[in-house]
Scaffold this motif. Structure first.
Motif, short mmCIF file in Angstrom:
data_model
loop_
_atom_site.label_atom_id
_atom_site.label_comp_id
_atom_site.label_asym_id
_atom_site.label_seq_id
_atom_site.Cartn_x
_atom_site.Cartn_y
_atom_site.Cartn_z
N SER A 175 0.79 -1.30 -0.09
CA SER A 175 0.14 0.11 0.10
C SER A 175 0.72 1.32 -0.04
O SER A 175 0.50 2.07 -0.75
N VAL A 176 1.85 1.05 0.77
CA VAL A 176 2.69 2.09 0.92
C VAL A 176 3.34 2.50 -0.54
O VAL A 176 3.75 3.63 -1.02
N LEU A 177 4.04 1.41 -1.23
CA LEU A 177 4.45 1.57 -2.73
C LEU A 177 3.75 1.80 -3.62
O LEU A 177 3.82 2.82 -4.28
N SER A 178 2.29 1.54 -3.51
CA SER A 178 1.27 2.02 -4.41
C SER A 178 1.18 3.38 -4.49
O SER A 178 0.74 4.11 -5.33
N ALA A 179 1.15 3.92 -3.28
CA ALA A 179 1.11 5.40 -3.08
C ALA A 179 2.51 6.31 -3.20
O ALA A 179 2.10 7.23 -3.79
N LEU A 180 3.24 5.37 -3.29
CA LEU A 180 4.48 6.46 -3.56
C LEU A 180 4.90 6.22 -5.31
O LEU A 180 5.36 7.59 -5.62
N ILE A 181 4.62 5.40 -5.87
CA ILE A 181 4.79 5.14 -7.31
C ILE A 181 4.21 6.46 -8.31
O ILE A 181 4.96 6.96 -8.80
N PRO A 182 3.09 6.78 -8.06
CA PRO A 182 2.44 8.05 -8.92
C PRO A 182 3.16 9.32 -8.44
O PRO A 182 3.15 10.25 -9.02
N LEU A 226 11.61 1.01 5.88
CA LEU A 226 10.05 0.60 5.55
C LEU A 226 9.14 1.06 6.47
O LEU A 226 8.26 1.61 6.21
N LEU A 227 9.61 0.76 7.74
CA LEU A 227 8.74 1.27 8.80
C LEU A 227 8.48 2.83 8.77
O LEU A 227 7.38 3.35 9.15
N LYS A 228 9.60 3.70 8.84
CA LYS A 228 9.44 5.07 8.73
C LYS A 228 8.70 5.61 7.71
O LYS A 228 8.07 6.58 7.91
N THR A 229 8.99 4.89 6.47
CA THR A 229 8.07 5.26 5.33
C THR A 229 6.62 5.10 5.31
O THR A 229 5.75 5.98 4.94
N ARG A 230 6.44 3.87 6.40
CA ARG A 230 4.75 3.87 6.47
C ARG A 230 4.43 4.67 7.79
O ARG A 230 3.26 5.24 7.30
N PHE A 231 5.22 4.74 8.78
CA PHE A 231 4.57 5.71 9.79
C PHE A 231 4.76 7.08 9.90
O PHE A 231 4.22 7.65 10.71
N GLN A 232 5.84 7.57 9.12
CA GLN A 232 6.06 8.75 8.84
C GLN A 232 6.58 9.41 10.27
O GLN A 232 7.30 8.64 11.15
N THR A 233 6.10 10.38 10.75
CA THR A 233 6.42 11.08 12.12
C THR A 233 5.85 10.40 13.18
O THR A 233 6.41 10.70 14.37
N GLY A 234 5.11 9.29 13.11
CA GLY A 234 4.46 8.47 14.03
C GLY A 234 5.71 7.73 14.77
O GLY A 234 5.49 6.84 15.72
#
Length: 353
Positions: A175-182, A226-234
């Motif tokens: 899901s993270v990858l699909s959001a990054l691609i475009p 991977l975790l930081k890309t997913r959770f961002q500042t969380g």
């Protein structure tokens, strides 16, 4: 060995054997003693029973003291058996000599010397069999430990793979990858690269029992990416490892399992970030610490195998156990760093290579 079933049958047989052996070597012809042969036979049987039972009681006492070192236990066994044999020989031999020879102790000397010689040979024979028995038990125990470690190691690897290859993990990262691609092609390419590094490491981790901390940290950086890309500042990660600790060794994927444990059991949100610190300041151990903001975890999802597996794998390698500390605000796990001893001629080996 001394507590085997039907041991009294073996005692009688050993006493008869010792008496017959004495007859066959013609000891009574070379060293004539006035004690009747029937009395000597009875004495042999009695002394075997006394030595055997004395060793059995002493061995049970040592077992209760929980002395596990093989050679230390052998030393205790043998020392105690010598004292027991000496006491039994002097008491029984003295009684028999007094009743069958004379009341003059000078007449007992030859009989007591022969009797002591025979009794110590019997004791040596029994202790030799006992050492073989203990060594066999130690081998069986070692084999069981090896098999148990293999099982624990396999469980840890499978658990780690399960944590990563499960549908939730794949779905979240895809899901993270699909959001990054475009939106960001470069970021999506980097995400795939780090994603592949994580799985490559996990699939190869079973090939080694221990691994350098520096190599484990390289893997952790990809996993944390991977975790930081997913959770961002969380999710806030801080890694501080002293240079002296980078060349030390740890159990593979142990840091990942500790980080996974923190992620699984705590709430992660931008308004309520989870802080995870990975640090080593003394070069002796490495600690994974996080602030506590617990969430309810399904019992089936939380197998509770991670910490137990890590602890048992370190114990098998002869290292001190892991240290778990928890209070109202923080949770931390400290695992030891393993130092390998360099060969005495390591410099010469390096030149040959």
């Amino acid at each position: 060995m001394f507590s085997i079933h039907n041991r009294f049958v073996y005692m009688i047989l050993l006493g008869l054997y010792s008496f017959l052996n004495t007859l066959l070597v013609e000891a009574f012809d070379h060293y004539p003693i006035s004690t009747p042969k029937s009395v000597i036979l009875a004495l042999f049987v009695l002394v075997v029973i006394g030595i055997w039972e004395g060793n059995r009681i002493w061995d049970n006492f040592i077992s209760e003291k929980n002395i596990k070192e093989f050679w230390k236990r052998i030393a205790y066994n043998f020392t105690g058996s010598i004292l027991i044999t000496s006491f039994i020989t002097l008491v029984l031999g003295g009684i028999v000599c007094y009743l069958t020879i004379s009341s003059r102790w000078q007449d007992w000397v030859l009989s007591m010397k022969l009797f002591l010689m025979v009794c110590f040979r019997i004791n040596l024979f029994l202790n030799t069999i006992h050492i073989i028995y203990l060594y066999h038990l130690q081998l069986e125990h070692s084999y069981k430990e090896v098999e148990n470690y293999k099982k624990i190691s396999t469980q840890a690897q499978l658990q780690s793979l399960k944590n990563q290859v499960n549908p939730h993990f794949l779905f979240n990262n895809l899901s993270v990858l699909s959001a990054l691609i475009p939106t960001d092609a470069n970021a999506s390419v980097e995400f795939v690269r780090q994603f592949s590094r994580v799985y490559r490491y996990l699939l190869k981790s079973h090939e080694k029992e221990i691994i350098e901390l520096s190599e484990e940290l390289n893997f952790i950086e990809s996993y944390l990416y991977l975790l930081k890309t997913r959770f961002q500042t969380g999710l806030v990660i801080n890694i501080q490892i002293s240079p002296s600790g980078l060349s030390a060794y740890i159990v593979p994927v142990s840091l990942q399992m500790l980080v996974e444990n923190a992620i699984k059991h705590n709430v992660i949100a931008k308004s309520k970030p989870l802080h995870i610190d990975i640090f080593s300041v003394d070069g002796v151990s490495v600690t994974v610490k996080n602030n506590l903001q617990r969430k309810i975890v399904d019992e089936e999802e939380s197998t509770k195998l991670g910490l137990s597996n890590i602890s048992k794998r370190y114990e098998f390698l002869g290292q001190k156990g892991i240290l778990i500390e928890e209070n109202d605000e923080q949770f931390s796990v400290t695992i030891p760093l393993i130092r390998l001893k360099k060969p005495a001629f390591s410099s010469e080996i390096e030149r040959i290579d």
